[in-house]
Motif scaffolding. Structure first.
Motif, short mmCIF file in Angstrom:
data_model
loop_
_atom_site.label_atom_id
_atom_site.label_comp_id
_atom_site.label_asym_id
_atom_site.label_seq_id
_atom_site.Cartn_x
_atom_site.Cartn_y
_atom_site.Cartn_z
N MET A 1 -14.16 4.31 4.64
CA MET A 1 -13.68 3.61 3.45
C MET A 1 -14.12 2.16 3.56
N PHE A 2 -14.76 1.68 2.51
CA PHE A 2 -15.16 0.28 2.46
C PHE A 2 -14.13 -0.50 1.65
N ALA A 3 -13.70 -1.62 2.20
CA ALA A 3 -12.62 -2.40 1.59
C ALA A 3 -13.15 -3.71 1.03
N VAL B 1 -4.70 -0.64 6.08
CA VAL B 1 -5.28 0.40 5.22
C VAL B 1 -5.73 1.59 6.06
N ALA B 2 -6.32 1.33 7.24
CA ALA B 2 -6.72 2.43 8.12
C ALA B 2 -5.51 3.28 8.51
N ALA B 3 -4.38 2.62 8.72
CA ALA B 3 -3.15 3.35 9.04
C ALA B 3 -2.67 4.15 7.84
N PHE C 1 0.81 -1.21 0.00
CA PHE C 1 0.00 0.00 0.00
C PHE C 1 0.86 1.28 0.00
N GLY C 2 2.16 1.13 -0.24
CA GLY C 2 3.06 2.28 -0.17
C GLY C 2 2.75 3.35 -1.20
#
Length: 537
Positions: A429-431, A446-448, A408-409
């Protein structure tokens, strides 16, 4: 619903079929009018690098379409004892962007050039400057203009261009149309008319006037149709392509074909303002429905639309899970060499969960999971790379966390522009994607990355094929003047549970530390790209 109800729905044609061409799998999903999956089928495929372009074989497209449908059809027959003869509505979805030019006979002039190609940087830069609107390298207009700049022989012969979803839709219905969301990845749209922006069409023709091509851009682009409209019906020729047994009857209505970004929004109920979604696979993209226009042009951010035309900011990274999957494959081989029967689901669950035990920043480790070039970080080609210093804390937990951060970088770099520079507010955000089958881990990462709540719904595993089936159902079953937002809220997702995770400040700070190391180390990745280029091997 029970099997009796499903059986009745199949017999009565009270069903919707969604078919999506993903990066590694073509999937067909049949749903009932309560949006439950009746049966699904799939076909595995892979892109290939041919003559410098990432592509999928045209024969594989048709074979995969037929095999995915046949797999679904056989499951219906074995479960319910029924042969499918009609379907209430059908929708086609596929990877967005890319380039498929055809001549007047319907011949594909060059192999499909996918979103993964980073061969259009000159065209993208020139068009962004000309339009004063960000034109990403993977957009169809960038591919077309690069072909113009390269004086490719096929350009004068173009009769029409489309995306992969538009192509399959055309084969089955004979209609050269495209959904609003997918169209917004071909050429900039006018938010008022939801048509291609005429001023930019004019600018484009002025730029290429000296070439004296026999075509006009508006004539070769597909017609745009908004969500909810009927976009053609299954033809007799389409039946022969889709259903090799030819049990299906022609005349089944189709919704407008859409890109995977649009179907991801639908599958996660992310079409209202300040709501976003993140879709994880070979590539990763995150989208947020905007309240207002961005203040400036950002090459890292695409401006697209929802299937019903609302403006969306999208950050798309070409690379996500491929390198992580490769490392887990190596661990599987180790387990097998040790005489262990390694279950894939358990392997992923155990290894990903290990990341929760890691140091917040991954212990000083560094990874670049670039299988291909990455526009966000400016690399034209990729080389997967893992690095560490003698001072790094090298253990399994940090190793896994580092590879998740790396996945995710590039996405985080783009999202930081939205949240930090443009002050875009994200309520949730929906994943969705396979990574989120393992509870908690993917959501926390992803939250981070985006410093916002991330939710996973029980429908998250359904994916884009389910999303386009929902759009097909919306076309057929919506009430008069019912918006897509209301249809999703009140009919599709009402009562569906979601698991929401808020960002942990330690994870956020850890990811910030990692991303600074990631940015500083990009010179290492570029050196690897240069050193391992074909001419230097």
């Amino acid at each position: 619903m029970n099997n009796v109800d499903h059986k009745q729905a199949i017999v009565n044609g009270e069903t919707s079929l969604g078919i999506e061409f993903g990066s590694t799998r073509i999937k067909a999903v049949l749903t009932d009018d309560h949006f439950e999956t009746i049966a699904s089928g799939s076909y595995e495929w892979e892109n290939r690098l041919e003559n410098g372009f990432w592509t999928y074989n045209q024969v594989d497209m048709i074979t995969g379409l037929q095999e995915a449908y046949s797999d679904m059809k056989q499951k219906v027959e074995s479960t319910y004892g029924i042969t499918i003869r009609t379907i209430g509505s059908i929708g086609i979805s596929a990877m967005m962007h890319g380039y498929m030019p055809f001549d007047h006979t319907g011949e594909l002039l060059v192999p499909f050039r996918t979103w993964r190609n980073t061969t259009t940087s000159q065209a993208a830069d020139e068009l962004t400057d000309l339009f004063q609107h960000n034109i990403p390298e993977r957009w169809s207009i960038a591919h077309l203009y690069q072909a113009v700049l390269n004086d490719e022989q096929h350009v004068p012969r173009i009769d029409h261009i489309t995306t992969l979803s538009g192509y399959i839709h055309w084969l089955l219905t004979g209609e050269r149309v495209i959904g609003t969301g997918d169209a917004s990845g071909m050429f900039p749209l006018d938010e008022t008319t939801l048509d291609y922006k005429q001023s930019m069409v004019d600018q484009f023709h002025e730029r290429i006037a000296s070439k004296e091509y026999p075509w006009n851009l508006k004539d070769i682009l597909p017609e745009i149709m908004n969500a909810g409209r009927e976009a053609g019906t299954l033809t007799g020729a389409g039946v022969k392509i889709l259903d090799q047994s030819q049990n299906l009857q022609p005349g089944i209505p189709f919704c407008p074909p859409e890109g995977d970004a649009g179907t991801g929004m639908v599958a996660t109920n992310s079409v209202r303002k300040r709501i976003g979604n993140v879709s994880v696979g070979t590539s990763v993209f995150a989208m947020i429905v905007l309240e207002q226009d961005l203040s400036s042009i950002h090459p890292e951010i695409d401006l697209v639309t929802t299937p019903n035309g609302s403006p969306v900011a999208m950050v798309h990274a070409n690379n996500c899970s491929s390198d992580l999957n490769a490392w887990l494959g190596l661990f599987r081989e180790f387990g097998e060499a040790m005489g262990q029967d390694v279950d894939s689901d358990k392997l992923f669950s155990v290894m990903l969960t290990k990341a929760l035990e890691a140091d917040p920043d991954g212990g000083g480790l560094l990874s670049y999971g670039y299988f291909s070039g990455e526009n966000i970080t400016g690399l034209e080609s990729g080389r997967p790379l893992f690095a560490r210093s003698p001072e790094s804390t090298f253990n399994l937990a940090n190793f896994m966390r580092t590879h998740l951060f790396s996945a995710f970088g590039a996405l985080k770099i783009g999202m930081d522009l939205l949240t930090k520079e443009e002050q875009v507010t994200i309520d949730n955000m929906f994943a969705h994607g396979g990574l989120f089958k393992t509870p908690v881990v993917g959501q926390k990462i992803v939250a981070a990355a985006i410093n916002a709540p991330v939710s996973v719904m029980e429908t998250a595993g359904e994916g884009g094929a389910w999303g386009i089936a929902i759009l097909a159902s919306y076309m057929k079953n919506k009430d008069q003047n019912e918006s897509l937002e209301d249809f999703l809220d009140e009919k599709v997702f009402k009562g569906i549970d979601k698991q929401e995770i808020y960002p942990d400040h330690r994870d956020v700070e850890g990811f910030e530390t990692f991303i600074e190391r990631y940015k500083e180390g990009l010179i290492i990745e570029q050196t690897a790209v240069d050193h391992l280029a074909p001419d230097n091997r």
